[in-house]
Design a protein around this motif. Structure first.
Motif, mmCIF file in Angstrom:
data_model
loop_
_atom_site.group_PDB
_atom_site.id
_atom_site.type_symbol
_atom_site.label_atom_id
_atom_site.label_comp_id
_atom_site.label_asym_id
_atom_site.label_seq_id
_atom_site.Cartn_x
_atom_site.Cartn_y
_atom_site.Cartn_z
ATOM 1 N N GLN A 55 -2.729 5.658 -6.682
ATOM 2 C CA GLN A 55 -3.033 4.711 -5.612
ATOM 3 C C GLN A 55 -3.168 3.319 -6.213
ATOM 4 O O GLN A 55 -3.965 3.100 -7.129
ATOM 5 N N GLU A 56 -2.394 2.387 -5.683
ATOM 6 C CA GLU A 56 -2.490 0.999 -6.115
ATOM 7 C C GLU A 56 -3.439 0.265 -5.178
ATOM 8 O O GLU A 56 -3.639 0.680 -4.033
ATOM 9 N N PRO A 57 -4.042 -0.818 -5.643
ATOM 10 C CA PRO A 57 -5.040 -1.533 -4.828
ATOM 11 C C PRO A 57 -4.489 -1.911 -3.454
ATOM 12 O O PRO A 57 -3.378 -2.429 -3.335
ATOM 13 N N GLY A 89 -2.210 3.193 0.170
ATOM 14 C CA GLY A 89 -2.582 4.593 0.206
ATOM 15 C C GLY A 89 -2.071 5.324 -1.020
ATOM 16 O O GLY A 89 -1.160 4.846 -1.709
ATOM 17 N N PRO A 90 -2.642 6.471 -1.337
ATOM 18 C CA PRO A 90 -2.168 7.263 -2.475
ATOM 19 C C PRO A 90 -0.729 7.728 -2.266
ATOM 20 O O PRO A 90 -0.310 8.008 -1.148
ATOM 21 N N VAL A 91 -0.010 7.817 -3.370
ATOM 22 C CA VAL A 91 1.366 8.296 -3.352
ATOM 23 C C VAL A 91 1.457 9.537 -4.229
ATOM 24 O O VAL A 91 0.995 9.530 -5.375
ATOM 25 N N LEU A 92 2.048 10.583 -3.683
ATOM 26 C CA LEU A 92 2.165 11.848 -4.414
ATOM 27 C C LEU A 92 3.080 11.690 -5.629
ATOM 28 O O LEU A 92 4.202 11.194 -5.514
ATOM 29 N N SER A 120 -0.928 3.313 4.546
ATOM 30 C CA SER A 120 -1.389 2.263 3.626
ATOM 31 C C SER A 120 -2.879 1.988 3.729
ATOM 32 O O SER A 120 -3.425 1.265 2.907
ATOM 33 N N GLY A 121 -3.520 2.572 4.725
ATOM 34 C CA GLY A 121 -4.959 2.417 4.850
ATOM 35 C C GLY A 121 -5.366 1.275 5.764
ATOM 36 O O GLY A 121 -4.622 0.306 5.964
#
Lengths: 111, 112
Positions: free
Chosen positions: A37-39, A42-45, B105-106
């Motif tokens: 997950q980059e700032p 969202g998280p990436v598998l 992306s949140g």
């Protein structure tokens, strides 16, 4: 209480160094995933491991699933600044549709 | 390119307001999830849905509700926002039997 414990929680290394992140549990999982997950995103598998003892490689990243399917590790060779991010492991207990996440390892690679 | 889209990247709401967070996926996934992410606590599951109109409580459902009227859309509702609901909210979807989540992306929500 977290089902999955990750260590270390924070890691700061120089570019070119190697590192290993651990994901441990007392529970057995049918599969385990790793996400980055980059700032602000969202998280990436990155990968899913399914078989006990399985090793998967993704360029400079090596993922291993423990023989007993209770733990996993992520090894990065010759880290680059682009590897900076939060690494999350997540396990599937096979009892439903949700995954259980670790607390994450925040990696900073310094140029 | 398949994806999960969350309607807002940043939201600022006042205490007591009713807040709607929307999530849409285009992958025909049966399962959708809402997590919140807080430093030191990781991702905590709020609610999930495995089919239209079906919902299941996660680990921290208090103060939240959800709606899934269509397969592609899963909404998270904060009935009366409080400051302790300030957080990053992540929506995810998964194909039944699939090997991983696809995340949006949140939405970074701040309640003042």
């Amino acid at each position: 209480t977290q089902l999955l414990e990750q260590s270390p929680q924070f890691l700061s290394i120089q570019e070119g160094e190697n590192l290993t992140v651990y994901c441990n549990s007392s529970s057995v999982f049918s599969s385990l995933q790793w996400y980055r997950q980059e700032p602000g995103e969202g998280p990436v598998l990155l990968v899913t491991v399914v078989t006990g003892g399985e090793v998967k490689k993704l360029k400079r990243l090596t993922f291993q699933f423990g023989d007993a399917r209770k733990d996993s590790s992520l090894h990065i060779t010759a880290a680059q600044t682009g590897d900076t991010g939060l690494y999350l492991c997540a396990g599937d207990r096979g009892t439903g549709n949700q995954f259980y996440f670790g607390t994450g390892t925040s990696l900073t690679v310094i140029p | 390119d398949v994806k999960v889209t969350q309607s807002s990247r940043y939201l600022v709401k006042r205490t007591g307001e009713k807040v709607f967070l929307e999530c849409v996926q285009d992958m025909d996934h049966e399962n959708m999830f809402w997590y919140r992410q807080d430093p030191g606590l990781g991702l905590r599951l709020i609610y999930f849905s495995y089919d239209v109109k079906m919902k299941e409580k996660g680990d921290i459902p208090e103060g939240y509700s959800v709606s899934r009227e269509k397969k592609e859309r899963f909404s998270l509702i904060l009935e009366s926002a409080s400051t302790n609901q300030t957080s990053m909210y992540l929506c995810a979807s998964r194909l039944t039997g699939g090997r991983g989540y696809t995340f949006g992306s949140g939405t970074r929500l701040t309640v003042v």
